[in-house]
Design a protein around this motif. Structure first.
Motif, PDB file in Angstrom:
ATOM      1  N   ASP A  17      -1.120  -5.430  -3.877  1.00  0.00           N
ATOM      2  CA  ASP A  17      -0.958  -5.412  -5.336  1.00  0.00           C
ATOM      3  C   ASP A  17       0.240  -6.227  -5.806  1.00  0.00           C
ATOM      4  N   ALA A  18       0.999  -6.802  -4.876  1.00  0.00           N
ATOM      5  CA  ALA A  18       2.184  -7.565  -5.263  1.00  0.00           C
ATOM      6  C   ALA A  18       1.786  -8.747  -6.142  1.00  0.00           C
ATOM      7  N   SER A  41      -4.931   6.773  -3.746  1.00  0.00           N
ATOM      8  CA  SER A  41      -4.853   5.930  -2.550  1.00  0.00           C
ATOM      9  C   SER A  41      -5.988   6.245  -1.589  1.00  0.00           C
ATOM     10  N   GLN A  65      12.020  -9.440   0.960  1.00  0.00           N
ATOM     11  CA  GLN A  65      11.391  -8.552   1.936  1.00  0.00           C
ATOM     12  C   GLN A  65      11.938  -8.832   3.329  1.00  0.00           C
ATOM     13  N   ASN A  96       1.025   9.035  -3.599  1.00  0.00           N
ATOM     14  CA  ASN A  96      -0.012   9.278  -4.593  1.00  0.00           C
ATOM     15  C   ASN A  96      -1.335   9.412  -3.842  1.00  0.00           C
ATOM     16  N   LYS A 148       9.569   6.997  -3.266  1.00  0.00           N
ATOM     17  CA  LYS A 148       8.314   7.145  -4.002  1.00  0.00           C
ATOM     18  C   LYS A 148       7.416   8.135  -3.277  1.00  0.00           C
ATOM     19  N   GLU A 154      -1.246   3.261   1.478  1.00  0.00           N
ATOM     20  CA  GLU A 154      -0.540   3.003   0.219  1.00  0.00           C
ATOM     21  C   GLU A 154       0.476   1.874   0.386  1.00  0.00           C
ATOM     22  N   ARG A 155       1.135   1.820   1.546  1.00  0.00           N
ATOM     23  CA  ARG A 155       2.084   0.729   1.804  1.00  0.00           C
ATOM     24  C   ARG A 155       1.358  -0.611   1.886  1.00  0.00           C
ATOM     25  N   ARG A 212       4.223  -3.404   7.909  1.00  0.00           N
ATOM     26  CA  ARG A 212       3.077  -3.143   7.033  1.00  0.00           C
ATOM     27  C   ARG A 212       1.827  -3.835   7.547  1.00  0.00           C
ATOM     28  N   PHE A 238      -1.522  -1.242   0.369  1.00  0.00           N
ATOM     29  CA  PHE A 238      -1.996  -1.536  -0.992  1.00  0.00           C
ATOM     30  C   PHE A 238      -0.859  -2.066  -1.869  1.00  0.00           C
ATOM     31  N   GLU A 239       0.355  -1.585  -1.640  1.00  0.00           N
ATOM     32  CA  GLU A 239       1.490  -2.125  -2.383  1.00  0.00           C
ATOM     33  C   GLU A 239       1.647  -3.619  -2.106  1.00  0.00           C
ATOM     34  N   LEU A 240       1.421  -4.000  -0.861  1.00  0.00           N
ATOM     35  CA  LEU A 240       1.476  -5.422  -0.520  1.00  0.00           C
ATOM     36  C   LEU A 240       0.337  -6.182  -1.189  1.00  0.00           C
TER      37      LEU A 240
END
Length: 699
Positions: A429-430, A77, A225, A73, A70, A422-423, A233, A425-427
């Motif tokens: 946003d899970a 971010s 995970q 972005n 990916k 971003e990594r 992270r 935020f991915e967590l």
């Protein structure tokens, strides 16, 4: 009396050609040493093997990295990261105000120093003319001798022929300059202090949000995970975000204000030289953009490979005993070398490409310096500018290119920090587990009656595991669950704990649907002892008290005596104050299991779940623990998962599961007399261990 109703569907899980693959006690392949992670029942799956596979895709020597497919972005971010500073708005406003004052003082300084240069230069030139001569006479004399440019320069100078340097005026100017620079430094220090406070508060809240998020995530998230990747992270990436905020915000703000202030002063001194200096801006932006575009993907890959390497290291060292036993050290080293090489290449590429920005910007700055110096010298010679103004402009040109160079040099740090953000935020946003009800219901009485009503569940929607299951466990009864590996035994109790959400049906505790209760209230009524023990770094007393933090020392020791922990603790030099590490390395596996049983005993739950709780206990201790378990099970419902069928002979109800379905139920004697699945399991365990499955019992 406990009762069971088998599924009513015409076709069970076993009718499906892939049913066996789908029926599992636990999510696939837990990593060696993967404990409950602070909560009973937590299981962590290993990383997937890398593309192309390999001979060791599982276990402590398997698992692939986290590929950085990916792309970053960057814009959204970065904006989201900046918005996390919103609670610090008053401090940020103060930081901006202090930065403005500091930059204004710094920008005025060179202009004042230019005035000092003019005083010195005027004194040197003035001393070359005889005393008593007027400035106009000196200009006319120079013009008459054919030195028109020199005459124009004299005309613009503030000199007195025959007089040297005015040291009093020079001292005054230098004092003002020194005062401005000192004031600028003080305001800059205050700005840095407040900004550091604001950024660290922001990172503090980010860590708190991540910690809270982890508690709201469903167990299936952790199943997919690798723990090393998740830890990377939570630790490495957040630390990188902290460093990025700390370094870039201050420099970006100061650099932007400096560019604006310096640009204004440059136009005041000489619009022509200002235009020459401005030519470097688009050139700098083009260079920075080209380099940053190439480096951003490498920074994403760098942090992804960091997480993958951490996952492998954590997995390998957690299962280092298995690695040694099976002689897989070389394979572990090969995987490490491969991922370390991937991280090296990504890190080297990212840092090298982004590092090109600084020398490129310095080269552009030097070109600007040469152009300003040449044009400025010509204008001084023609009298269009004073020497002090040229000196000030050269300083401004350096001040102008320096912040641009700083911004460019921060591009690598900014790219890296936003990639880490971003990594994180991915967590954040899970997808979270279903929230507790707004008005949770509590049972009127704690009796421990559990009822499954047409329950259906599967880890994979395409592979049903439990279908249309109904059963009742009455208060005070012991329900044993037996069956082959992958039958769904542990899954059954995990559903009671609400570690997973049902696909259909419902489960009630004392007549209340467990989904109508808060998870904390539900789990406070349940005690659980797992096959995989979990102890944290602390004393034995602390580990037992984990089941009931308010327990007194007498209650802790009473629980230890009831579960035969006291008998080996008394032999230790420090007794209950003996410190054990997070893996219990200084006590045996059986002793660790006894400590976890004492922990559950102390909690005094109304519902008890024992998942192979005596699997690590020796035969003699097992007999003692069985007596302790009998006392522990008194007046409370117990679910006992067992492979040793000898340990559940006295159970009130035995459930035999195959492929997620209850195929038999009854007491020990009833099931043996029936001659069915339980009889085959029992015979295979005690009398047919050496008989091949396809020749003997058929199990």
């Amino acid at each position: 009396m406990s009762r069971v109703q088998e599924g009513q569907g015409e076709r069970g899980v076993s009718d499906r050609p892939d049913a066996t693959a789908g029926a599992q006690d636990k999510p696939p392949a837990t990593a060696p040493g993967a404990g409950p992670g602070g909560r009973p029942g937590t299981m962590v799956a290993p990383p997937r093997p890398p593309a192309g596979g390999g001979p060791f895709g599982r276990g402590p020597f398997g698992g692939g990295g986290m590929p950085a497919e990916k792309s970053l972005n960057f814009g959204p971010s970065a904006r989201r990261l900046i918005h996390r500073l919103d609670p610090e708005r008053p401090r940020i406003i103060a930081v901006i105000a202090l930065a403005v004052v500091s930059v204004v003082f710094s920008v005025i300084g060179p202009k004042i120093l230019g005035r000092a240069t003019d005083i010195i230069f005027n004194g040197i030139i003035g001393r070359q003319f005889p005393a008593g001569t007027t400035k106009e006479q000196a200009v006319e004399a120079a013009r008459a001798s054919g030195h028109g440019d020199f005459a124009e320069m004299l005309a613009r100078m503030d000199l007195i022929p025959g007089h040297g340097i005015d040291f009093q005026a020079l001292a005054t100017v230098l004092t003002w300059a020194l005062g401005l620079f000192v004031a600028a430094s003080v305001f800059g220090w205050l700005q840095g202090y407040l900004l550091n406070d604001a950024t660290q508060r922001t990172v503090f809240r980010l860590r708190a949000d991540v910690e809270a998020k982890l508690h709201r995530l469903p167990l299936k998230f952790f199943d997919g995970q690798p723990r090393g990747e998740l830890l990377s992270r939570v630790t490495n990436d957040i630390d990188n975000v902290s460093q990025t905020l700390q370094q870039t915000l201050s420099q970006l703000l100061t650099s932007l204000l400096t560019v604006i202030g310096v640009l204004a002063m440059m136009f005041v001194i000489s619009p022509l030289l200002a235009v020459i200096a401005l030519v470097t801006i688009p050139l700098s932006m083009v260079v920075t953009g080209l380099v940053a575009k190439r480096s951003q993907k490498l920074f994403v890959a760098q942090w992804a490979h960091t997480g993958g390497l951490n996952a492998h290291i954590e997995e390998a060292f957690t299962g280092h005993e298995l690695v040694k036993v099976f002689g897989r050290g070389p394979e572990v080293e090969e995987v490490f070398k491969e991922r370390n090489e991937q991280l090296y290449k990504a890190s080297f590429g990212a840092q090298f490409i982004s590092g090109i920005i600084m020398p490129l910007m310095m080269f552009i700055g030097n070109l600007n310096y040469v152009a300003v110096a040449v044009v400025g010298a010509v204008r001084v010679a023609t009298g269009a500018m004073s020497l002090g103004d040229v000196q000030a402009f050269i300083q401004y040109s350096r001040q102008f290119t320096q912040p641009l160079t700083q911004v460019a040099s921060m591009a690598n740090l900014l790219q890296s920090g936003v990639a880490s953000a971003e990594r994180v935020f991915e967590l954040l946003d899970a997808e979270e587990q279903e929230p507790d009800p707004a008005e949770p219901v509590r049972p009127t009485a704690r009796r421990g009656r559990v009822e499954f009503e047409q329950v259906s569940f599967s880890y994979d929607p395409d592979k049903p595991l439990i279908e249309d299951l109904s059963l009742v466990a009455e208060p005070g009864h012991t329900v044993a669950i037996v069956g082959p590996t992958g039958a769904g035994k542990t899954t059954l109790v995990n559903l009671v704990m609400r570690f997973y959400e049902l696909d259909g049906g419902r489960i009630t505790l004392d007549g209340v649907d467990i989904t109508a209760m808060s998870r904390d209230d539900l789990r406070s009524q349940i005690g659980m002892v797992l096959q995989d023990t979990w102890l944290f770094g602390g004393t034995i007393r602390d580990n037992i008290a984990y089941g009931s933090p308010q327990a007194t020392a007498e209650q802790i020791e009473a629980a230890a005596r009831a579960t035969f922990v006291d008998r080996f603790v008394r032999t230790l030099p420090d007794g209950y104050d003996t410190v054990i590490d997070d893996e219990g390395g200084n006590v045996s596996a059986g002793e660790k299991q006894l400590i976890t049983i004492a922990r559950a005993f102390l909690a005094d739950p109304s519902l008890l779940i024992l998942d192979e709780a005596t699997s690590s206990v020796d035969t003699r201790t097992e007999v003692l623990v069985q007596h302790a378990m009998a006392a522990l099970r008194t007046d409370r419902t117990s679910f006992v998962i067992a492979h040793r069928l000898s340990t559940i002979r006295d159970a009130d109800l035995i459930l035999v599961m195959e492929a997620g379905r209850i195929v038999e139920h009854g007491t020990h004697d009833e099931l043996l007399a029936a001659g069915g699945a339980y009889h085959r399991l029992y015979s295979a365990q005690f009398s047919g261990a050496l008989v091949p499955a396809d020749e003997g019992t058929g199990t």
